[in-house]
Design an enzyme around this catalytic site. Structure first.
Site, PDB file in Angstrom:
ATOM      1  N   ASP A 176       1.056  -0.867   0.002  1.00 39.86           N
ATOM      2  CA  ASP A 176       0.174   0.454  -0.305  1.00 39.86           C
ATOM      3  C   ASP A 176       1.061   1.520   0.064  1.00 39.86           C
ATOM      4  O   ASP A 176       1.892   1.329   0.120  1.00 39.86           O
ATOM      5  CB  ASP A 176      -0.675   0.079   1.405  1.00 39.86           C
ATOM      6  N   TRP A 233      -4.216  -8.631  -3.464  1.00 43.03           N
ATOM      7  CA  TRP A 233      -5.045  -8.670  -3.543  1.00 43.03           C
ATOM      8  C   TRP A 233      -5.729  -8.213  -2.219  1.00 43.03           C
ATOM      9  O   TRP A 233      -6.301  -8.627  -1.224  1.00 43.03           O
ATOM     10  CB  TRP A 233      -6.565  -8.926  -4.439  1.00 43.03           C
ATOM     11  N   ASP A 234      -5.700  -7.129  -1.846  1.00 44.29           N
ATOM     12  CA  ASP A 234      -6.605  -7.191  -0.817  1.00 44.29           C
ATOM     13  C   ASP A 234      -8.020  -6.414  -0.487  1.00 44.29           C
ATOM     14  O   ASP A 234      -8.654  -5.711  -1.371  1.00 44.29           O
ATOM     15  CB  ASP A 234      -5.586  -5.521   0.761  1.00 44.29           C
ATOM     16  N   ASN A 259      -9.853  -4.170   2.849  1.00 47.04           N
ATOM     17  CA  ASN A 259     -10.075  -4.417   4.382  1.00 47.04           C
ATOM     18  C   ASN A 259     -11.480  -3.542   4.888  1.00 47.04           C
ATOM     19  O   ASN A 259     -11.327  -2.832   6.020  1.00 47.04           O
ATOM     20  CB  ASN A 259      -8.948  -3.251   4.224  1.00 47.04           C
ATOM     21  N   CYS A 307      -6.356 -12.017   0.151  1.00 49.63           N
ATOM     22  CA  CYS A 307      -5.766 -10.638   2.033  1.00 49.63           C
ATOM     23  C   CYS A 307      -6.630  -9.775   1.956  1.00 49.63           C
ATOM     24  O   CYS A 307      -7.475  -9.189   1.153  1.00 49.63           O
ATOM     25  CB  CYS A 307      -4.655  -9.535   1.454  1.00 49.63           C
ATOM     26  N   ASP A 313      -2.366 -10.360   9.648  1.00 55.42           N
ATOM     27  CA  ASP A 313      -1.909  -9.146   9.715  1.00 55.42           C
ATOM     28  C   ASP A 313      -0.486  -9.575  10.760  1.00 55.42           C
ATOM     29  O   ASP A 313       0.133  -8.995  11.192  1.00 55.42           O
ATOM     30  CB  ASP A 313      -2.392  -8.427   9.549  1.00 55.42           C
TER      31      ASP A 313
END
Ligand code: GLA
Length: 733
Positions: A347, A463-464, A466, A512, A534
């Site tokens: 990021d 590929w996140d 959140n 992710c 994490d």
């Protein structure tokens, strides 16, 4: 093909014939080499469930049928017997809330058996599908619901599948957790009444509960003994697992989409297809069940599931949002010099009007921040090539921040309820795009497609995702279908991922989601690997990776060496310990290598070289769990063994540190008793080798007694640490 293999294939290809034959006799035997699901599908009668578990012979089946053994409805509908828990419930167009489903027919197509049910009065239909995976002993089940009524029908229950377990001393092993504590194991006797494990996050199925479970039928769960049924719901959205212990001969298990606040309005002629529930069974404990899931995961459910994964460095814990071109280049050179093969920029690299310097802005604007990266992504892919590593990049394409150019242009693209304020999540800013909206699907596709087309040297994507879906609402679904918003989100995302994979089949993609939020077989098929958590603290990772290993294979388990003190727990563990824990999965690093001393770099260089030796064993071998950290015996241990039993990698990690502690000697498992294995320690830091270094033992001796593990490392006083660990490689001639 050798004879044994040829016979096995011959036996397998005969299986559907057996099933067809049985179906004509109205007995449906869906089987794999080690498991049986036995149903009775008499035309115009309820579909009967008799058995799931141990493989049955034709004689067994005949005896069960002749003995009038007890049975239960295999997909119980709601309405006529309202007292029981049910798999499917519907309100017909005329308001009638009852279903009366009977068998209409049975069909076989390759490894799939489909049983059609129909209502005795209404044109309402359910197809129950059962697909076998013979080599993995897995049966997948899912249902398709449709109707031909005059208007819409409302589905208020729509399970993917149902199995019944014989009543007894049945225990469940569930995973639960949160951010930084995923995959935590809870083993309890199945209570009387209904036990519900469910998720309402919307987007991250593992943050709170996980959609997988094992049932041990012979009392407290055991690794190598006892009958165990494993079940994994392949659905990353809101799910529900229901276990009903109702004072009968059975324990009932239903799994599917969480239907709470999600009644489905089914149009005439539309088919509602549920996600799949995958089940497996072993009479030899949980270890076998995990190995079945792992083989299945590698062969069918992970992208490129049988291809070795690269050793990587991820920039996140090294620099967080502080991306700078020079530092990225330095990290690439460092990981290359340590023997790594891939560098991933996390990021912080994008945003123009709203540069992504923090977690509260910029998401949605996937343009390079040239103040950080003057030569753009091309500058980085070129630098990676020069350094001799591949290049990977982080994206979070399903999300945007309120402070983003995308949001300014398109506030109509987000998940939102009418007359309600936004419900931003991460950074009090982040919101999910509404993937029920085809325009949002295009946005997600275009983000990925543009990156991969413009920069063909991007080899890997992290590929996140959140955020939760904290508010119920879609700006594109009609008023009467607002209840579909979570289901339509996943449909939209699945379509988009299909498009991406069709065009970019080779790129490696990591799933992710706030750490390990999406380690789920409903999501993994488009992904090569998953970010496990994490939490990179080595001690806590022993637990997280242990729980995760119940269902998911090591080849996909992102497992990184991070700095000390650890950023999540503040704990200091040695580089040796951190490395030894990370080596039990897909090894990577998650730190700034320039902060390492030369000695640490040298140690890591040797460790990565050692890992490459055991990589095929860890990533493609069979897992044998030996001593659980959850049993609090002071140390945890597991090993991987190649299918030909010629090589094994043994891991042992202390989980507490006491002087003069009496540690259990851990017997090994999975070896060939008659093979002679030479034992070598890898990633060694001790001044003197272990007493058995280089010595040879029979598999039988190793499995009978194991090898003694010194509680501490024999190192210079200044290097002494508390949490010792060992990794051994075993090689048979
Ligand atoms: C999530 C991921 C992390 C990292 C950050 C970046 O928390 O789990 O690994 O990528 O996002 O913002």
């Amino acid at each position: 093909m050798d004879l044994k293999l040829a016979l096995r294939y011959a036996a397998l290809s005969a299986m559907p014939l057996l099933a067809t034959f049985c179906a004509q006799a109205e007995t449906v035997h869906i089987s794999t080499p080690g498991t049986s699901l036995l149903l009775k599908a008499d035309k115009d009668k309820e579909l009967r469930f008799y058995h799931y578990g141990e493989k049955l012979s034709d004689t067994d089946i005949k005896s069960i049928m002749a003995s009038k053994a007890s049975w239960v409805n295999a997909y119980a509908p709601y309405g006529i017997n309202t007292r029981r828990e049910t798999a499917v419930a519907a309100t017909h167009t005329d308001g009638n809330m009852t279903l009366d489903l009977v068998v209409d027919g049975v069909e076989h197509d390759g490894n799939t058996t489909t049983i059609s049910l129909k209502d005795t009065h209404y044109p309402f239909f359910v197809k129950l599908n059962y697909r076998t995976y013979p080599d993995e002993d897995i049966i997948e089940m899912w249902s398709e619901i449709s109707h031909g009524e005059k208007g819409t029908v409302t589905l208020s229950e729509y399970a993917s599948g149902y199995i019944a377990l014989p009543y007894g001393d049945v225990w469940s092993s569930n995973l639960y957790g949160e951010w930084a504590k995923e995959g935590w194991l809870e083993e309890l006797p199945v209570p009387h009444g209904v036990k519900v494990v469910k998720n309402r996050d919307g987007l991250r199925p593992n943050h709170a509960a996980h959609g997988e479970v094992m049932f041990s039928l012979d009392g407290k769960p055991q690794e190598n003994a006892g009958r165990v049924v494993g079940a994994a719901l392949c659905y990353p959205g809101n799910f529900k697992l229901r276990t009903l212990n109702d004072n009968s001969n059975w324990i009932h298990f239903f799994a599917g989409i969480n239907e709470e606040h999600a009644p489905y309005i089914l149009e005439k002629g539309e088919t509602f297809t549920t996600p799949a529930l995958a089940v497996t069974y072993s009479g030899n404990g949980m270890g076998d069940v995990s190995r079945n899931f792992h083989r299945w995961g590698r062969n069918y459910k992970l992208a490129h599931g049988n291809k070795l994964r690269d050793v990587l460095l991820n920039s996140w814990e090294g620099v967080y949002f502080d991306i700078k071109e020079d530092e990225m280049k330095q990290m690439m050179q460092d990981i290359a010099s340590l023997g790594g093969e891939l560098f991933v920029m996390d990021d912080g690299w994008f945003g123009n009007k709203y540069p992504r310097n923090n977690n509260n802005l910029g998401l949605g604007d996937w343009v390079v921040d040239t103040s950080k990266l003057p030569n753009g992504i091309k500058g980085l892919t070129d630098a990676a090539k020069k350094a001799g590593v591949k290049f990977g990049i982080w994206i979070e394409p399903e999300m945007l921040d309120e402070k983003s150019e995308l949001y300014e242009k398109h506030p109509d693209y987000i998940i939102k309820a009418q007359h309600r304020a936004n419900m931003p999540g991460r950074g009090k800013a982040q919101i999910a795009l509404d993937l029920a909206n085809p325009k949002c699907q295009d946005i997600v596709f275009t983000i990925v497609d543009t990156l991969l087309t413009k920069y063909p040297d991007i080899a890997y994507i992290k590929w996140d995702a959140n955020n939760a879906m904290p508010i119920h609402g879609s700006q594109v679904l009609p008023a009467n279908k607002q209840s579909h918003n979570n289901i339509e989100y996943w449909r939209g995302l699945s379509k988009t991922l299909d498009r991406i994979r069709e065009k970019h089949p080779d790129v490696v993609i990591q799933a992710c989601s706030s750490g390990g939020g999406r380690v789920n077989y409903g999501f993994l098929p488009w992904f090569d690997e998953y970010w496990t958590s994490d939490n990179t603290d080595a001690l806590q990772r022993v637990y997280i990776q242990w729980g995760t290993s119940y269902f998911f294979p090591a080849i996909g388990m992102g497992s990184h060496i991070s700095a000390a003190p650890n950023h999540q727990t503040g704990r200091r563990t040695s580089l040796k310990y951190r490395t030894d824990v990370a080596m039990a999965g897909r090894l990577g690093m998650e730190l700034q290598p320039k902060d390492m001393t030369d000695a640490e770099k040298e140690q890591t260089r040797r460790a990565i070289a050692d890992y490459k030796v055991i990589r095929p064993v860890v990533q493609l071998g069979d897992l044998y769990r030996l001593q659980s950290p959850f049993d609090k015996k002071g140390a945890a241990s597991l090993m991987y063994v190649t299918p030909d039993k010629k090589q094994a990698a043994f891991f042992w990690w202390k989980t507490e540190s006491m002087a003069a502690e009496q540690l259990h000697k851990v017997p090994m498992n999975g070896l060939d008793p008659d093979k002679i294995y030479t034992v070598r320690e890898i990633n060694r830091i001790d001044n003197k080798p272990l007493q058995y270094e280089g010595q040879a033992f029979t598999g039988r001796a190793l499995m009978a007694n194991g090898l003694p593990m010194p509680a501490f490392h024999s190192v210079d006083k200044a290097d002494a640490t508390d949490f010792s660990s060992r990794v051994l490689i075993l090689e048979a001639k």
